[in-house]
Design an enzyme around this catalytic site. Sequence first.
Site, mmCIF file in Angstrom:
data_model
loop_
_atom_site.group_PDB
_atom_site.id
_atom_site.type_symbol
_atom_site.label_atom_id
_atom_site.label_comp_id
_atom_site.label_asym_id
_atom_site.label_seq_id
_atom_site.Cartn_x
_atom_site.Cartn_y
_atom_site.Cartn_z
ATOM 1 N N GLY A 270 6.502 -32.063 37.787
ATOM 2 C CA GLY A 270 4.998 -31.941 37.638
ATOM 3 C C GLY A 270 4.087 -31.929 38.919
ATOM 4 O O GLY A 270 2.895 -32.131 38.659
ATOM 5 N N LYS B 221 21.959 -33.635 41.002
ATOM 6 C CA LYS B 221 20.553 -33.552 40.350
ATOM 7 C C LYS B 221 20.540 -34.386 38.977
ATOM 8 O O LYS B 221 21.344 -33.665 38.186
ATOM 9 C CB LYS B 221 19.975 -32.353 40.335
ATOM 10 C CG LYS B 221 18.741 -31.967 39.553
ATOM 11 C CD LYS B 221 18.033 -30.822 39.893
ATOM 12 C CE LYS B 221 16.652 -30.496 39.209
ATOM 13 N NZ LYS B 221 16.196 -29.405 39.510
ATOM 14 N N CYS C 113 21.285 -29.817 33.789
ATOM 15 C CA CYS C 113 20.350 -28.737 33.002
ATOM 16 C C CYS C 113 20.905 -28.896 31.564
ATOM 17 O O CYS C 113 21.913 -28.699 31.146
ATOM 18 C CB CYS C 113 20.818 -27.348 33.489
ATOM 19 S SG CYS C 113 19.553 -26.170 33.418
#
Lengths: 352, 285
Positions: A271, A191, A154
């Site tokens: 997306g 991630k 992040c």
Amino acid sequence: MTLRPELTKTEVTVRKREEVFTRPDVDLTTRLGGVTFPNPVFTASGCAAAGQELDQFFDVSELGGVVTKSIMLAPRSGRPTPRMAETPSGMVNSIGLQGPGIDAFLDKDLAWLAQRGARAVVSIAGGSVDEYAKLAAKLRGQKGLAMIEVNISCPNVEDRGQVFACDPVASAAVVQAVKRAAPTGVPVFAKLSPDVTDITEIARACVDAGADGLSLINTLLGMVIDTHTLRPALGGVTGGLSGPAIRPVAVRCVWQVRQALPEVPILGMGGIRTGLDALEFLLAGANAVSVGTTVFGDPSAPIRILDELAVALAERGFGSVSEVVGLAHRPPDVHVPEGPDPVGDLVIEEDE
Amino acid sequence: MPVQVQGEVLSVRKVGAYNAMTVVAPGMAELTRPGHFVAVQVGGPESSMLLRRAFAIYDVKERGVYGGTVEFIFSVHGKGTAWLAARRPQDKLDLVGPLGKPFRLPAERVNATLVGGGYGSAPLLPLASSLRERGCRVDFVLGAGDQHRLFGQLDAKRIATSIEVTTDDGSQGRKGRVSDVLPELLDRAASDVVYACGPMAMLKAVTEICTARGIPCQVAVEESMACGVGVCMTCVLPVVGDDGLTRMVRSCVEGPVFLGDRVRWDDVGTVPEDVVGSITAGTGH
Ligand SMILES: Cc1cc2nc3c(=O)[nH]c(=O)nc-3n(C[C@H](O)[C@H](O)[C@H](O)COP(=O)(O)OP(=O)(O)OC[C@H]3O[C@@H](n4cnc5c(N)ncnc54)[C@H](O)[C@@H]3O)c2cc1C
Ligand SMILES: Cc1cc2nc3c(=O)[nH]c(=O)nc-3n(C[C@H](O)[C@H](O)[C@H](O)COP(=O)(O)O)c2cc1C
Ligand code: FES
């Protein structure tokens, strides 16, 4: 005044999926790190809270899994507002991992997901290797936990300098610590951030450190300047870019990692807005997908995308998800059924 | 509990500087209370505008010739609202609503003063009707930049005991701000409660006036929202809870209506140091 149009009640459809749609008979199951999920559509961390809000719009237990907002050890208030700016086909956010802390999360959020029968993928975020390890240990013995996603990427967390995901050594250290502390039999996915020179290098480091799979991708670092106030639009100045604007970057990352590490399961995202977008990720090599930003504009999107994906597979003559995973990597001489002609439905009738 | 509805535009009218849009949206009207809002998809299915636009619900009809309708009042602000203003009857519109916590109604017959700034008066008009049905006295203060940006004067006159109007430029009513006339009105109307909706600066001023007089006030805030349903954490502001602690709370699900004196107006746009989980408060790492 214009004349009132002739409207009838039946012309307006309340969106109730069951009434209009039966999913084609396709085997949607998918395997991620030894666990079989009923289908490959998940929510994305930070875009679905812990599932309860979206459950007002569809049954979240119907999804492959619910990936929860990255949780930290202590409660956290996040960044100042404004926290988002809309951009062309995307948005930039700087939330700063606001959350209640792991204990409250386990008591309220994970307990709710378990009771609901949903498969929870708990995303954890920390400021140090030790914090990640403590979080993973807290997940031992928790009902409803299907998988752990380690958010090492992040970009908008104030973690005193370190962004783990940009450094293979730091990434590996986190993964190893989490893997040691985590409950056995629960896959651990790392991630990754796309903001690196070579994503396969980080991917390899995480897998070597014990990651059961990889989630690709987190947001790209971005920024918007407000031309009215003549200042940065976000309270946090920079933020993470998400939405369809980043889809080609995400597909490229999935493609490269699948090529470099053919056996490693991938949860792909970035997306995804339609079933065909989801199919694109599967073809690039993802075993499952997460739907993030699209949910903000369409809270029932994950289930719609699942329906659309099933149709897209059936239309192409596939009987299962596993047949298409990584299919775009096949050698040029291997032929598979092609999708319907984009204008195939257009039948031009000639006058006699 | 909100619903997601593929609605159909029934009408778009110009009302002064604003647009009034009525949408056939079955199933939404019966769930709506004054203060709820609706989140509207803009730009069509291939739009590059991904996020919904939030609007306070002005009027609903549970059943009409066309099925239930929802009406909201909006000003053209940027691309999304410009697209909305260009909709025509029968165009499709995807709505999610009703959202948020509505205004709380008093259990007894009280004297209520309603303060609306610009299009902020839209949700106050159905509120005024509900209050009147309960036997409450209702007085209105409506303010705006100029006369074209006043909304709902006629409705307000019909419903309320009295109405005061202010405009910044003096084009209608008294020249000045709602806060200039509010103190006097609160005394004259012997107000027990205040409800307000409008720009944040106005809500802050109204809260200060009410707090000084010990009058409880409920305000409907407007924070930038990405999802409107509670999943993204963009719409937060610092609010003091029942336990006296400040938290960054989501205005889309815990608001948009808050008790005015619970909002830390001076700290909106910041994360105060004493907030639960503040990074600067040193909570863990
Ligand atoms: C609870 C609530 C009730 C509202 N009620 C009304 C109303 O009754 N009438 C009315 O005219 N307006 C209302 N607004 C403001 C309205 O939502 C914005 O004017 C609108 O979203 C602007 O969209 P745009 O595309 O024209 O502007 P842009 O600036 O292009 O919008 C870009 C993005 O920022 C967000 N945004 C921009 N300004 C605001 C704002 N002021 N508040 C929230 N989000 C914003 C948009 O949702 C969008 O995601 C309300 C806002 C909230 C939160
Ligand atoms: C508002 C917002 C909050 C997010 N929060 C997190 C988070 O807490 N943890 C995380 O790993 N990713 C977070 N993400 C990233 C998403 O999970 C996802 O990886 C990224 O947005 C790309 O997918 P999308 O384009 O479908 O949104 C967040 C994204 C957004 C837009
Ligand atoms: S707007 Fe997303 S949580 Fe409030």
